[in-house]
Design an enzyme around this catalytic site. Structure first.
Site, PDB file in Angstrom:
ATOM      1  CB  SER A  60      -0.879  -0.022   1.244  1.00  0.00           C
ATOM      2  OG  SER A  60      -1.223   1.282   1.633  1.00  0.00           O
ATOM      3  CE  LYS A 113      -4.484  -3.632   2.647  1.00  0.00           C
ATOM      4  NZ  LYS A 113      -5.377  -2.696   1.998  1.00  0.00           N
ATOM      5  CG  ASN A 167      -3.584  -4.365  -0.939  1.00  0.00           C
ATOM      6  OD1 ASN A 167      -4.178  -4.576   0.108  1.00  0.00           O
ATOM      7  ND2 ASN A 167      -3.105  -3.182  -1.277  1.00  0.00           N
ATOM      8  NE  ARG A 170     -16.321  -3.866 -47.075  1.00  0.00           N
ATOM      9  CZ  ARG A 170     -15.451  -3.557 -48.032  1.00  0.00           C
ATOM     10  NH1 ARG A 170     -14.711  -2.469 -47.922  1.00  0.00           N
ATOM     11  NH2 ARG A 170     -15.309  -4.336 -49.088  1.00  0.00           N
TER      12      ARG A 170
END
Lengths: 451, 451, 451, 451
Positions: free
Chosen positions: A272, A278, A280, A311
């Site tokens: 973090s 942290k 993650n 087309r």
């Protein structure tokens, strides 16, 4: 490479296959192969085809300029063919882009990109399979909570969960491989699908072109019948969804309170910017994001299958963006899952701790089935529900509540009751199912090697 | 039957297959077949299975009530199994829903519905194919303008256009048929996919159940690996897109200024509430609307493939609505196209009149190719563009402008020039391509009969 | 009422507002109001308008038959106007549906349904707001883990989480209310938007009609400019997304290992068909499913905003299904969240237990900020990361690891360090933010009462 | 700039606003403004804020490297803040990124991009409005066929069609402008929305930050309440749909057989690579493609509004790609329509010729209404339908058929009948409606100038 489209949400390889530069090269590959095919069909001298082929290298072209001019012209082919003609020069230039049209060049080029893209996806999915197979084998008897509605249901093993991912990956590879035969076909129709510019040689050139490029011969030119593109898109959507499922599971299992797996390595990943502790589950997040983006692309491709006459004015052009991005994002989802699964930390001890979380309630079905053998399922269900409620209210384990219950005691012995609450005793066909998944993957790999 | 979901945007047959009532019946079929399978596996007396089977008829159930109670319970299975248990009564009731779970019943029931739904779609697509084959054959030499970007490109024949729709329909049938083997599988996993409630019999019961119901045996239970559902959804999206394409063409060809086809019968269809002369291409409009709705459903199913752990809290439930509606709407698109194509009025004279609209400019490529044989494509392109601009400016035909052009006159004779402007002389491989489409359809039909 | 479209994924009220039957009534309301408006404009005798109005009651009509015949005709208006004309009879029948067209009747009818639908949603969202306000107030100081990437980040309070849902609900109501002025307008243009059938009276009748029906006067008829419908769809998509967010949080908080809330009542709700102990968060699951379905509808409506000329052949018709279903499903999502939030069990003790899960690591940022005051943020971050890693490796708390760290001890006192690890000391502006949310809701409610 | 994402499907301006490079600059703008705000709040010395601000220039950063490292880290903020800290150095570096988090930086940066993006869109939409106003004025009496279901309905004028596009553009501008107040807000919440890292200063800093950046102050941090993003996405979807509608009309009107408008200039635009005469409506095609792509992005953003807890693992990250691409593609759609409309060739003569196409049938409603005044609408409808059928069968004009019809002759005089078939006599409120559109746009422009 200026945003996450080409980094976080894809891989360099897939980004390369679907770059504008590669698209130009693939269109040039088409022009070169067409010339060769036409030479083989007697429509031009071999020397002309050779001269054309010699210039069909993207290095001779200003790719950025082509995309700028192509945006104005409404097609990449107009500036590209113009430039190629100049480069070829001499007699051979007469034969450049003979009897063909923008759409032939673009669609065939995209098919070549798709083919490479599918190979790349298949390769990584096989590696995901290998990682899952290893997890399934290693954790075939590692009990964990089976969770339905995010609630504990009955015990499973982590190996079974990995085996389900394995089965999924196996099926995804098989699905992508089914796209080959009919789907990955050249486009060759000329201006409006009659191949009129090639006189009587049209169908023959279509066949030779396919041979030159290693693509299938279509039944018909398919300028505005986009089922092939839609089919590819749908298949990638299935892959993306599958990766999203695994990503979701990994994120949920990584929760602090669950803590049963951890997906990252450790050094820098998932830190973090503000919280030093942290880590993650960035692999899961990036895969989930990529999968969402991919699925969004699918609906663009599917709804763009409605194309006018010979087309389209809009729907076809939308594919030019949506299909490359679809491959990019799907590759991102696959890649992140490969990275997560091939380096997954599994915490068997936490799985066991969590299994105890409900104080035996996770064995309620096991108890029910044990009683049901004597009392029938409905009656057993009623009795166990009562015991379960009592356990919850009094804060005791279900085992204790069951042991107190007259009806339960009347039906099964204390020893039997003891065994009912062993997680490993209520795993049913778990190992057999794991074996089935392993066997399916083994067969797929053998088939792969044989190719 | 209170809104267009069950009338305009579907057929009564498909609406019936995916009605709530049929879902209940299919869940009961699952319960009955499970009991038989378990009896065969020795898990219950044959008499119990018979007693259970005898009550597995939707007529014994209050369908509306089940959907009301099921909404509260969060699943249809809870009230249904409760009621079934009561109905069965006696000894046999002990064995109702043995070792299985809501998801087994619902997913397998939906697979049975899907199987019927696919058969219905395939049947109608084959009839669309037959209609297109007839149009392709009949109009193989009916010239019309090929249109790209909604502009005239080069001539085609209406037979070729129909042949492309035919090729599309053929491929769609083939695609739907590929769904059988792997995809249409029973779901049987019990509470969390271990089949623990069936002791050692789980895999065997899974196989017997598949046999009883005529579905495939999956490698593993697939509670939250939804690739099968996503695959079905993707395939239907391809079908819907294909129908949307044909519908779009029909609407465009029906325009007053174009007037090349008319889709309706006559008496009341497509009348306006206020304009007495109007005949709207309602088949095309209804098909286009149905296709849009179907494609919307696909993205719901695909994005709902991300399901948590061993049973999802939301994504699975979304399928309950999205998959039936997807089949409904796809059937609507197919049906309206069947009706339009099997009764299509084709105005060959208007096709020819429209071909003349550009005063020969539609033959510019033909002229280019004629010149290119001598001058090379790039030079020929330049010369014809100049003549084309002159024709447009002076309001003369391209033929006239070409006849005046020194360079053109130097390159080809007046007789050759004359022939260049014959539509039928610039159709290239048109008939060969039509034959390919017819051949492909013929092979499909033979294969169909052989099944 | 035969499937979950009308039970689990909506409410009876919304299902009623958007039923086929109500649509017919609203179309009749249009016809009646148009007659009155035209009478007021002098285009017909008041008696005729009265006679017409007298028959504009759905009870006189066979709704199922209208939807069957309407499917054939391609519009509900043709059979409906035919039948109405017969019912009115006499002189007045001359004036039925005067100068108007199908699209006027349908679009205006749908606008009336939308208006009712929005009111219903707003009402429930206000009740959700009230429930959240109560939770925010009650739990303003109940600490819990703030979770990012599903990992513990820093402490928050449950009141803040509820306040965020409250702020969301408040904004959703405000957003839905902005739809009134421009958006909810009558449609009146006649066959192609010129109002030619009303001579000079067109604009005047448009104004009077709007007055009669309580809708806005549009700048122009908007047959194929569908921004209003797309805007409504987008707004409902935002609502559905918001409900999905809350539902997701509730499901995650209900996990066994988290256990911080429980959404159901008790008796029968959310029971499993096989596991007697289970209580599933069915409210969250049903809301999540409804939200997914709703969001799928939005993309149908948005992509159907591309409509041809003065009336579309397909895209408009797709709205007929997608808009009612969008309201149905959005109402389902809102309703389930209302039920969950107005009866939410909150387990503050589990929140506190979970906060301890990381052994103080959740206070890593708090520690960083405490150190940063002296050492700057980057240096503090580095030091705390090191301590955090050490704590993790040695299995001690971050507090302990910090207490041992020379640099940390050099920077802050043991007493200060102690305080750093108090959750309540690191809540920043939590209460101020809760107050802002409460204040915003209070203002909205007052404004609501004043309306 | 290597593919059409940055050329054909957008504008250089919008591509610039949403480039990775600009994102980095906007994140740096956030960091600089945060420092200033915190200095004003007394949280850091003014000199520190100044020192930080001095380094907040993208030129100091390796953008490609950030996106590569950011992909690994799972967020751009980690490498960016690291690098910024190094650059700032000295005492001031202590205060970099103080009390904030990745999400604050990214979300606020995206809001700044959104604000610029909306301004750009609004500017171009106003120019589209001006072009439409000019067309509406100039062609207010240029009759053309009104077309419903792609069939002729009743006459309109081209001015009315342009006025509808004008009304649409006007409303789109108004809608985009409503996004300002509530929606374009700063994000500031710190790690989990409590602003804990700023002590008591949080709310005050949030207010000052908003002031610094010219964004709104939100009620609360909105890390996972994504209604603002969803709202922006929905609004752009409405714009894209509107552009798609105009593009579709232009393509249809450009058809060879219709020929009522031509969108391109002439020299090189829209040439075919193989057909020298072709001029494709490339503006319409490119706009339509861009609109499709944009609408696909909307559904990604909407479905990504379901975000977990205090920061999402996947859904948020998907926004990083989907929102910039949404703006890119919407800008593409707007730009191509601007180019088409500001340089539109209108062929009034062809409009008149086409009006005659049905030999007076387009006046069937006019005839009906003329008769209805005497016979009532239902009877008149019946009589005219009969005459219309007769005209069609016998190949005569409706005028002739009507002149022969006894009942019609009995009801209105030959002179009256003559007048019925004048297109200009059946335009109803056309001019009044055009005036309303012009007036609405005038008011919008005045309001714009006053801003």
């Amino acid at each position: 490479m200026t945003d996450f489209r080409d980094t976080m949400f894809t891989t360099p390889e897939m980004s390369g296959i679907f770059s504008g530069r590669t698209l130009v090269q693939r269109m040039l590959d088409f022009e070169a192969a067409l010339a060769r095919a036409q030479a083989r069909a007697g429509m031009m001298p071999a020397a002309a085809a050779e001269a054309i082929g010699a210039k069909c290298r993207v290095d001779f072209f200003d790719v950025d300029g082509l995309f700028r001019d192509g945006a104005e012209a409404g097609t990449l082919a107009v500036p590209l063919v113009g430039k190629l003609t100049d480069l070829v020069g001499g007699e051979a230039k007469k034969f450049v882009h003979w009897g063909t049209t923008t759409q032939d060049a673009v669609d065939t080029a995209v098919m070549l990109q798709i083919k490479d893209g599918l190979d790349l996806l298949i390769g990584r999915l096989l590696e995901i399979g290998a990682a899952c197979a290893s997890l399934a084998e290693r954790h075939r008897r590692t009990p964990m909570a089976g969770r339905t509605f995010l609630q504990h249901a009955v015990p499973i093993t982590f190996g079974l969960k990995a085996a389900r991912w394995l089965g999924l990956s196996t099926r995804l590879v098989r699905k992508l491989r089914t796209l080959g035969a009919d789907t990955l076909a050249v486009q060759l129709g000329g201006a409006a699908g009659t191949l009129a510019g090639m006189g009587d040689h049209g169908v023959r050139v279509m066949e030779l072109l396919a041979e030159e490029l290693g693509l299938a011969v279509p039944d018909l030119p398919w300028h505005t019948e986009r089922d092939r593109m839609a089919e590819v898109a749908g298949a990638l959507g299935v892959v993306a969804g599958g990766m999203g499922k695994i990503a979701g599971d990994l994120a949920l299992l990584s929760q602090i309170e669950v803590g049963e797996v951890f997906t990252g390595d450790t050094a820098t990943k998932g830190r973090s910017s503000t919280m030093p502790h942290k880590r993650n589950p960035v692999e899961a997040a990036a895969a989930a994001a990529s999968a969402r983006l991919a699925i969004g692309m699918v609906s663009i491709v599917l709804s763009s299958a409605v194309q006018e006459h010979e087309r389209a004015a809009g729907a076809w052009q939308a594919e030019w963006q949506a299909i490359p991005d679809l491959f990019r994002f799907t590759a991102g989802a696959v890649e992140w899952m490969y990275r997560a699964l091939s380096n997954l930390h599994v915490y068997a001890d936490r799985m066991r701790v969590n299994l105890e979380h409900t104080r035996g309630q996770i064995m309620a079905e096991a108890l029910t089935m044990a009683l049901a053998a004597r009392l029938g399922r409905p009656e057993a269900y009623r009795i166990v529900q009562r015991a379960s409620d009592r356990a919850a209210q009094r804060g005791i384990s279900l085992h204790e509540a069951a042991a107190e219950d007259e009806e339960i005691r009347g039906a099964i012995s204390p020893e039997r009751l003891e065994r009912v609450f062993e997680f490993s005793g209520y795993l049913g066909s778990t190992e057999a199912l794991i074996d089935r998944a392993l066997e399916g993957f083994r067969a797929l790999r053998e088939q792969t090697r044989a190719r």
